[in-house]
Design a protein around this motif. Structure first.
Motif, PDB file in Angstrom:
ATOM      1  N   ASP A 136      39.678  37.465  49.639  1.00 43.30           N
ATOM      2  CA  ASP A 136      41.063  37.955  49.660  1.00 43.30           C
ATOM      3  C   ASP A 136      41.943  37.168  48.686  1.00 43.30           C
ATOM      4  OD1 ASP A 136      40.337  39.783  51.604  1.00 43.30           O
ATOM      5  OD2 ASP A 136      41.291  38.685  53.263  1.00 43.30           O
ATOM      6  N   ILE A 137      41.770  35.849  48.678  1.00 41.90           N
ATOM      7  CA  ILE A 137      42.566  34.998  47.786  1.00 41.90           C
ATOM      8  C   ILE A 137      42.199  35.284  46.335  1.00 41.90           C
ATOM      9  CG2 ILE A 137      43.056  32.604  47.105  1.00 41.90           C
ATOM     10  CD1 ILE A 137      44.321  33.625  49.847  1.00 41.90           C
ATOM     11  N   ASP A 138      40.908  35.423  46.047  1.00 41.46           N
ATOM     12  CA  ASP A 138      40.483  35.779  44.686  1.00 41.46           C
ATOM     13  C   ASP A 138      41.179  37.057  44.231  1.00 41.46           C
ATOM     14  OD1 ASP A 138      38.763  33.614  44.373  1.00 41.46           O
ATOM     15  OD2 ASP A 138      36.930  34.775  44.774  1.00 41.46           O
ATOM     16  N   GLU A 139      41.146  38.082  45.081  1.00 42.59           N
ATOM     17  CA  GLU A 139      41.753  39.377  44.730  1.00 42.59           C
ATOM     18  C   GLU A 139      43.259  39.243  44.534  1.00 42.59           C
ATOM     19  OE1 GLU A 139      40.613  42.272  47.684  1.00 42.59           O
ATOM     20  OE2 GLU A 139      38.475  41.986  47.260  1.00 42.59           O
ATOM     21  N   GLU A 140      43.918  38.525  45.437  1.00 43.34           N
ATOM     22  CA  GLU A 140      45.369  38.354  45.328  1.00 43.34           C
ATOM     23  C   GLU A 140      45.749  37.621  44.048  1.00 43.34           C
ATOM     24  OE1 GLU A 140      48.982  35.842  47.334  1.00 43.34           O
ATOM     25  OE2 GLU A 140      47.322  36.422  48.657  1.00 43.34           O
ATOM     26  N   LEU A 141      45.029  36.554  43.736  1.00 45.14           N
ATOM     27  CA  LEU A 141      45.352  35.789  42.533  1.00 45.14           C
ATOM     28  C   LEU A 141      45.058  36.596  41.269  1.00 45.14           C
ATOM     29  CD1 LEU A 141      44.205  32.242  43.663  1.00 45.14           C
ATOM     30  CD2 LEU A 141      46.559  33.029  43.289  1.00 45.14           C
ATOM     31  N   GLN A 142      44.002  37.391  41.313  1.00 44.35           N
ATOM     32  CA  GLN A 142      43.695  38.247  40.170  1.00 44.35           C
ATOM     33  C   GLN A 142      44.818  39.274  39.967  1.00 44.35           C
ATOM     34  OE1 GLN A 142      40.034  40.584  40.374  1.00 44.35           O
ATOM     35  NE2 GLN A 142      39.703  40.164  38.206  1.00 44.35           N
ATOM     36  N   GLU A 143      45.317  39.836  41.055  1.00 42.85           N
ATOM     37  CA  GLU A 143      46.431  40.788  40.966  1.00 42.85           C
ATOM     38  C   GLU A 143      47.683  40.133  40.372  1.00 42.85           C
ATOM     39  OE1 GLU A 143      46.987  42.421  44.882  1.00 42.85           O
ATOM     40  OE2 GLU A 143      45.055  43.473  44.829  1.00 42.85           O
ATOM     41  N   LYS A 144      47.837  38.828  40.591  1.00 42.94           N
ATOM     42  CA  LYS A 144      49.002  38.099  40.081  1.00 42.94           C
ATOM     43  C   LYS A 144      48.810  37.635  38.643  1.00 42.94           C
ATOM     44  CE  LYS A 144      51.135  36.949  44.358  1.00 42.94           C
ATOM     45  NZ  LYS A 144      52.055  38.052  44.364  1.00 42.94           N
ATOM     46  N   GLY A 145      47.598  37.879  38.087  1.00 44.44           N
ATOM     47  CA  GLY A 145      47.366  37.541  36.680  1.00 44.44           C
ATOM     48  C   GLY A 145      46.324  36.481  36.404  1.00 44.44           C
ATOM     49  N   ALA A 146      45.723  35.907  37.437  1.00 38.10           N
ATOM     50  CA  ALA A 146      44.679  34.900  37.228  1.00 38.10           C
ATOM     51  C   ALA A 146      43.365  35.575  36.837  1.00 38.10           C
ATOM     52  CB  ALA A 146      44.474  34.062  38.490  1.00 38.10           C
ATOM     53  N   ASN A 147      42.564  34.859  36.092  1.00 41.85           N
ATOM     54  CA  ASN A 147      41.205  35.287  35.782  1.00 41.85           C
ATOM     55  C   ASN A 147      40.285  34.759  36.872  1.00 41.85           C
ATOM     56  OD1 ASN A 147      41.877  36.264  33.048  1.00 41.85           O
ATOM     57  ND2 ASN A 147      42.323  34.108  32.699  1.00 41.85           N
ATOM     58  N   LEU A 148      39.257  35.495  37.195  1.00 42.31           N
ATOM     59  CA  LEU A 148      38.252  35.035  38.157  1.00 42.31           C
ATOM     60  C   LEU A 148      36.954  34.810  37.418  1.00 42.31           C
ATOM     61  CD1 LEU A 148      38.744  37.405  41.222  1.00 42.31           C
ATOM     62  CD2 LEU A 148      39.605  35.089  40.904  1.00 42.31           C
ATOM     63  N   LEU A 149      36.256  33.738  37.788  1.00 45.15           N
ATOM     64  CA  LEU A 149      34.969  33.439  37.188  1.00 45.15           C
ATOM     65  C   LEU A 149      34.101  32.766  38.233  1.00 45.15           C
ATOM     66  CD1 LEU A 149      33.377  33.368  34.446  1.00 45.15           C
ATOM     67  CD2 LEU A 149      34.238  31.017  34.207  1.00 45.15           C
ATOM     68  N   PRO A 150      32.870  33.255  38.438  1.00 50.39           N
ATOM     69  CA  PRO A 150      31.976  32.532  39.341  1.00 50.39           C
ATOM     70  C   PRO A 150      31.805  31.100  38.816  1.00 50.39           C
ATOM     71  CG  PRO A 150      31.051  34.680  38.796  1.00 50.39           C
ATOM     72  CD  PRO A 150      32.234  34.461  37.888  1.00 50.39           C
ATOM     73  N   TRP A 151      31.895  30.131  39.705  1.00 45.91           N
ATOM     74  CA  TRP A 151      31.895  28.735  39.262  1.00 45.91           C
ATOM     75  C   TRP A 151      30.651  28.380  38.469  1.00 45.91           C
ATOM     76  CZ3 TRP A 151      28.348  24.987  40.235  1.00 45.91           C
ATOM     77  CH2 TRP A 151      27.482  25.167  41.309  1.00 45.91           C
ATOM     78  N   GLU A 152      29.537  29.014  38.782  1.00 43.45           N
ATOM     79  CA  GLU A 152      28.291  28.703  38.081  1.00 43.45           C
ATOM     80  C   GLU A 152      28.367  29.053  36.597  1.00 43.45           C
ATOM     81  OE1 GLU A 152      27.261  30.047  42.317  1.00 43.45           O
ATOM     82  OE2 GLU A 152      28.587  30.731  40.723  1.00 43.45           O
ATOM     83  N   GLN A 153      29.291  29.948  36.239  1.00 37.35           N
ATOM     84  CA  GLN A 153      29.420  30.396  34.852  1.00 37.35           C
ATOM     85  C   GLN A 153      30.452  29.620  34.040  1.00 37.35           C
ATOM     86  OE1 GLN A 153      30.029  34.664  34.741  1.00 37.35           O
ATOM     87  NE2 GLN A 153      28.347  35.023  36.167  1.00 37.35           N
ATOM     88  N   TRP A 154      31.172  28.688  34.682  1.00 29.38           N
ATOM     89  CA  TRP A 154      32.194  27.948  33.948  1.00 29.38           C
ATOM     90  C   TRP A 154      31.573  26.771  33.194  1.00 29.38           C
ATOM     91  CZ3 TRP A 154      34.143  22.919  33.932  1.00 29.38           C
ATOM     92  CH2 TRP A 154      35.260  22.734  33.109  1.00 29.38           C
ATOM     93  N   TYR A 155      31.842  26.750  31.919  1.00 30.55           N
ATOM     94  CA  TYR A 155      31.486  25.612  31.065  1.00 30.55           C
ATOM     95  C   TYR A 155      32.671  25.355  30.168  1.00 30.55           C
ATOM     96  CZ  TYR A 155      26.684  25.990  32.631  1.00 30.55           C
ATOM     97  OH  TYR A 155      25.561  26.015  33.422  1.00 30.55           O
ATOM     98  N   PRO A 156      32.979  24.090  29.952  1.00 31.22           N
ATOM     99  CA  PRO A 156      34.118  23.778  29.062  1.00 31.22           C
ATOM    100  C   PRO A 156      33.843  24.181  27.617  1.00 31.22           C
ATOM    101  CG  PRO A 156      33.173  21.751  30.016  1.00 31.22           C
ATOM    102  CD  PRO A 156      32.385  22.889  30.517  1.00 31.22           C
TER     103      PRO A 156
END
Length: 187
Positions: free
Chosen positions: A167-187
């Motif tokens: 629910d929080i992921d969806e809400e934040l995405q609606e507000k403009g945040a990007n979502l990324l599965p943590w396993e896929q994040w690399y600097p």
């Protein structure tokens, strides 16, 4: 150079380690935190060894209360992951409200002055400090990425923690945040 700040939010003893009070998925969050910090620190160290300025900073956020269990200096208040001493790419930020930016009014301008344009968030609790800090970062004009699967909370009578996370992921995405599965994040 546009920089990224990785926000490690409130992964504290009471919420992540204490068997009596930790969130149900604390081990998942700690495992994700270990992997994410290993990646981030390796990236920073590699740049440092090559003499290149880093485009990544790590911000450790630590909630403190005057009335409650997260009293500054107490065992429940202690961080699971701590900034490395004398590392100018890692900082500790205390807070007294759910939104790190509300508790630290100068933080957004400080980060922007150092070149930070993107903020990546994970930690505890999804529906409190992760949500509020992510919204605060969006409101301050940062590009925000929330690492799905690397934030969690407590079950409620109505919902399991994983449902609240979604629910929080969806809400934040609606507000403009990007979502990324943590396993896929690399600097």
């Amino acid at each position: 150079m546009a920089k990224t700040a990785l926000f490690v939010i409130d992964i504290q003893d009471e919420l992540a380690l204490d068997p009596q009070t930790r969130i149900p998925d604390a081990s998942r969050i700690c495992d994700a935190g270990t992997a994410l910090l290993d990646r981030a620190r390796s990236y920073i160290d590699k740049g440092r060894s090559n003499g290149a300025p880093s485009d990544l900073e790590i911000v450790f956020v630590q909630h403190e209360e005057t009335d409650g269990t997260l009293i500054k200096g107490s065992k429940p208040w202690e961080l699971v992951f701590k900034p490395r001493e004398e590392d100018d790419h890692e900082m500790l930020v205390g807070k007294q409200t759910q939104d790190t930016f509300e508790s630290n009014p100068e933080l957004a301008s400080q980060l922007k002055q150092s070149g930070v344009k993107r903020i990546v968030t994970f930690g505890i609790q999804s529906d409190c400090c992760v949500q509020a800090t992510s919204k605060g970062a969006l409101g301050a004009g940062f590009d925000v990425t929330v690492l799905s699967g690397a934030h969690s909370t407590y079950d409620t009578e109505e919902k399991k923690a994983v449902e609240i996370e979604r629910d929080i992921d969806e809400e934040l995405q609606e507000k403009g945040a990007n979502l990324l599965p943590w396993e896929q994040w690399y600097p």
